[in-house]
Design a protein around this motif. Structure first.
Motif, mmCIF file in Angstrom:
data_model
loop_
_atom_site.group_PDB
_atom_site.id
_atom_site.type_symbol
_atom_site.label_atom_id
_atom_site.label_comp_id
_atom_site.label_asym_id
_atom_site.label_seq_id
_atom_site.Cartn_x
_atom_site.Cartn_y
_atom_site.Cartn_z
ATOM 1 N N THR A 5 1.592 -51.148 9.902
ATOM 2 C CA THR A 5 1.410 -50.381 10.946
ATOM 3 C C THR A 5 0.996 -48.933 10.421
ATOM 4 N N ALA A 6 -0.368 -48.673 10.458
ATOM 5 C CA ALA A 6 -0.732 -47.451 9.546
ATOM 6 C C ALA A 6 -0.399 -46.207 10.566
ATOM 7 N N PRO A 7 -0.488 -45.025 10.089
ATOM 8 C CA PRO A 7 0.111 -43.642 10.818
ATOM 9 C C PRO A 7 -1.357 -43.381 11.326
ATOM 10 N N ILE A 8 -1.516 -43.966 12.582
ATOM 11 C CA ILE A 8 -2.922 -43.778 13.210
ATOM 12 C C ILE A 8 -3.277 -42.009 13.418
ATOM 13 N N ASN A 9 -2.301 -41.417 13.744
ATOM 14 C CA ASN A 9 -2.350 -40.140 14.300
ATOM 15 C C ASN A 9 -2.875 -39.325 12.803
ATOM 16 N N SER A 10 -2.126 -39.741 11.491
ATOM 17 C CA SER A 10 -2.471 -38.998 10.437
ATOM 18 C C SER A 10 -3.774 -39.402 10.057
ATOM 19 N N PHE A 11 -4.262 -40.700 10.443
ATOM 20 C CA PHE A 11 -5.666 -41.013 10.184
ATOM 21 C C PHE A 11 -6.529 -40.166 10.913
ATOM 22 N N PHE A 12 -6.378 -39.784 12.247
ATOM 23 C CA PHE A 12 -7.362 -38.991 12.848
ATOM 24 C C PHE A 12 -7.173 -37.647 12.269
ATOM 25 N N SER A 13 -6.209 -37.047 11.831
ATOM 26 C CA SER A 13 -6.287 -35.757 11.037
ATOM 27 C C SER A 13 -7.020 -35.949 9.874
ATOM 28 N N LEU A 14 -6.738 -36.698 9.036
ATOM 29 C CA LEU A 14 -7.231 -36.887 7.737
ATOM 30 C C LEU A 14 -8.996 -36.849 7.965
ATOM 31 N N ARG A 15 -9.274 -37.780 8.812
ATOM 32 C CA ARG A 15 -10.739 -37.831 9.398
ATOM 33 C C ARG A 15 -11.471 -36.560 9.550
ATOM 34 N N GLU A 16 -10.684 -35.511 10.137
ATOM 35 C CA GLU A 16 -11.283 -34.295 10.380
ATOM 36 C C GLU A 16 -11.154 -33.414 9.424
ATOM 37 N N GLY A 17 -10.033 -33.484 8.578
ATOM 38 C CA GLY A 17 -10.295 -32.675 7.645
ATOM 39 C C GLY A 17 -11.462 -33.102 6.436
ATOM 40 N N LEU A 18 -11.576 -34.284 6.366
ATOM 41 C CA LEU A 18 -12.916 -34.744 5.544
ATOM 42 C C LEU A 18 -14.195 -34.263 6.310
ATOM 43 N N ALA A 19 -14.156 -34.486 7.540
ATOM 44 C CA ALA A 19 -15.173 -33.895 8.390
ATOM 45 C C ALA A 19 -15.569 -32.392 8.044
ATOM 46 N N MET A 20 -14.854 -31.634 8.113
ATOM 47 C CA MET A 20 -14.673 -30.480 7.727
ATOM 48 C C MET A 20 -15.308 -29.919 6.430
ATOM 49 N N LEU A 21 -14.776 -30.545 5.619
ATOM 50 C CA LEU A 21 -15.243 -30.500 3.993
ATOM 51 C C LEU A 21 -16.768 -30.894 4.112
ATOM 52 N N ALA A 22 -16.989 -32.084 4.591
ATOM 53 C CA ALA A 22 -18.177 -32.279 4.568
ATOM 54 C C ALA A 22 -19.331 -31.399 5.183
ATOM 55 N N GLU A 23 -18.948 -31.017 6.501
ATOM 56 C CA GLU A 23 -19.767 -29.751 6.966
ATOM 57 C C GLU A 23 -19.761 -28.658 6.345
ATOM 58 N N LEU A 24 -18.876 -28.271 5.590
ATOM 59 C CA LEU A 24 -18.868 -26.902 4.608
ATOM 60 C C LEU A 24 -19.836 -27.422 3.497
ATOM 61 N N GLY A 25 -19.520 -28.618 3.054
ATOM 62 C CA GLY A 25 -20.085 -28.944 1.712
ATOM 63 C C GLY A 25 -19.292 -28.809 0.583
ATOM 64 N N LEU A 26 -19.471 -29.637 -0.284
ATOM 65 C CA LEU A 26 -18.537 -29.579 -1.616
ATOM 66 C C LEU A 26 -18.838 -28.112 -2.443
ATOM 67 N N GLU A 27 -20.195 -27.942 -2.872
ATOM 68 C CA GLU A 27 -20.356 -27.153 -3.478
ATOM 69 C C GLU A 27 -20.005 -25.531 -2.795
ATOM 70 N N SER A 28 -20.110 -25.436 -1.598
ATOM 71 C CA SER A 28 -19.761 -24.162 -1.028
ATOM 72 C C SER A 28 -18.152 -24.004 -0.921
ATOM 73 N N SER A 29 -17.688 -25.148 -0.934
ATOM 74 C CA SER A 29 -15.923 -25.302 -1.083
ATOM 75 C C SER A 29 -15.799 -24.803 -2.510
ATOM 76 N N TRP A 30 -16.121 -25.348 -3.322
ATOM 77 C CA TRP A 30 -15.709 -25.206 -4.703
ATOM 78 C C TRP A 30 -15.997 -23.598 -4.785
ATOM 79 N N GLU A 31 -17.118 -22.859 -4.496
ATOM 80 C CA GLU A 31 -17.643 -21.701 -4.658
ATOM 81 C C GLU A 31 -16.589 -20.610 -3.892
ATOM 82 N N ARG A 32 -16.156 -21.161 -2.760
ATOM 83 C CA ARG A 32 -15.181 -20.364 -1.982
ATOM 84 C C ARG A 32 -14.045 -20.250 -2.697
#
Length: 387
Positions: free
Chosen positions: A258-285
């Motif tokens: 039984t996976a931690p479903i709400n943790s997955f929802f949170s992780l999905r959004e964290g990854l989405a925010m990284l994708a929207e910012l862009g890896l190179e922008s995140s590294w530079e920040r």
């Protein structure tokens, strides 16, 4: 109906409302969770085999592939913290009598060596300069796995990885990399750098709550798992079962846990925010805010623990505890008077350093200014001659 069968009364603490203080978490993790990710984690629960949850898992897998810069099909999130991913990587790769070479440049190398020994594998910790340690250790010990921490949060060191994968493969060895503290904050290229197993955690740059850990296995590593003579010692972390549950093996998905479903929802959004910012922008920040912090610490007269600028981990900065101060008094003063968390040392750096984390949404110029103001105040108030 009243009875005399209950001898333990309801805990008084649980009969009071939950109180959680507001603090700025600038330690080595976890980071503060932004409203968007909090909202995602607060969504109504769904079943762990519902098609909507499986779709979220597929999106997480794609987000991890982007963050890791890999096309590995065996890519997923462990239902546990970064420690759990470390254990999953080692126990799926190693069998009794296998040899692991562990580069120990802080606490995480120490723990990887400990886990390898518990698996009845032969562990050879290497404590010298890593390239020399690797070349000599690979030739001498002929290990199955070389473990290295990319971002060592206990010391604030960023370990270069270029050429290590190629070197390992010349010696028939798999490269296993811990990127819990560095993912999203410093460049890492799993496929290009020929990394065989890479893992991270949800609670640092990704700004999600602790409890899920991205991990990916190269085809070399996946084939090693398939060639095992014995089953992995843990059912819960068995990558064969997990690969199926995450849709990585091309077979119909089956229930595993039984996976931690709400943790997955949170992780999905964290990854989405990284994708929207862009890896190179995140590294530079992270680079820019780390540089601003280091300059401000220098202006306060604090000495960096990592002398060489390019060897400093952009997400977690370490400075030596100044003479005449107790690290615990400084961290306590910041918590009580400025509602800011920073941390002391960990493992080999206990008592030697202060650790300041700027990760993900916490990596801002305003947070740099805020922690520097707090430290300036602490240095005025906490000197032992004034106590």
């Amino acid at each position: 109906m009243a009875t005399n069968l209950l001898h333990v009364p309801p805990p008084q603490g649980l009969l009071r409302p939950l109180v959680v203080p507001e603090r700025l978490l600038l330690g080595p993790g976890p980071s503060n969770v932004p409203p968007r990710i909090l909202a995602a984690g607060g969504r109504q629960l769904l079943g762990h085999m519902h098609p909507e949850v499986l779709q979220v898992m597929d999106e997480i897998k794609a987000g991890i592939q982007y963050a890791f810069q890999t096309q590995n099909r065996l890519t997923l999130a462990i239902s546990g913290t970064g420690h759990c991913a470390m254990e999953a990587a080692l126990l799926n790769l190693l069998e009794h009598g296998d040899t692991a070479l562990v580069a120990v440049n802080g606490i995480w190398g120490q723990r990887a060596a400990d886990i390898a020994r518990r698996l009845a594998a032969v562990s050879h910790p290497g404590r010298r300069h890593l390239p020399l340690c690797s070349m000599q250790g690979l030739a001498r010990h002929k290990p199955l796995v070389l473990f290295i921490t990319h971002g060592e949060s206990s010391t604030g060191v960023l370990q270069p990885l270029e050429g290590l994968g190629k070197l390992c493969h010349r010696h028939g060895c798999l490269l296993l990399v811990d990127a819990v503290a560095s993912l999203g904050g410093a460049p890492i290229f799993m496929d290009r750098q020929e990394i065989d197993v890479l893992y991270s955690g949800s609670q640092k740059v990704l700004n999600a709550p602790p409890g899920s850990a991205p991990i990916s296995f190269s085809e070399r590593a996946r084939e090693k798992i398939l060639r095992r003579k014995t089953q992995p010692l843990s059912f819960y972390l068995d990558m064969g079962w997990l690969a199926n549950y995450w849709g990585c093996d091309g077979e119909p998905r089956r229930y595993h846990h039984t996976a931690p479903i709400n943790s997955f929802f949170s992780l999905r959004e964290g990854l989405a925010m990284l994708a929207e910012l862009g890896l190179e922008s995140s590294w530079e920040r992270h680079r820019a805010n780390c540089a601003q912090l280091c300059q401000g610490l220098h202006d306060l007269g604090l000495e960096p623990f990592v002398k060489e600028e390019k060897a400093r981990l952009p997400t977690i900065t370490t400075v030596r505890v100044p003479k005449g101060y107790d690290w615990k008094e400084i961290t306590t003063f910041l918590m009580e008077n400025h509602a800011i968390e920073i941390a002391g040392g960990l493992g080999p750096s206990v008592g030697k350093v202060l650790r300041i984390g700027l990760m993900g949404c916490n990596s801002t110029s305003s947070n740099v200014d805020r922690v520097l103001r707090g430290l300036r105040d602490a240095l005025r108030r906490c000197h032992r001659s004034q106590l």
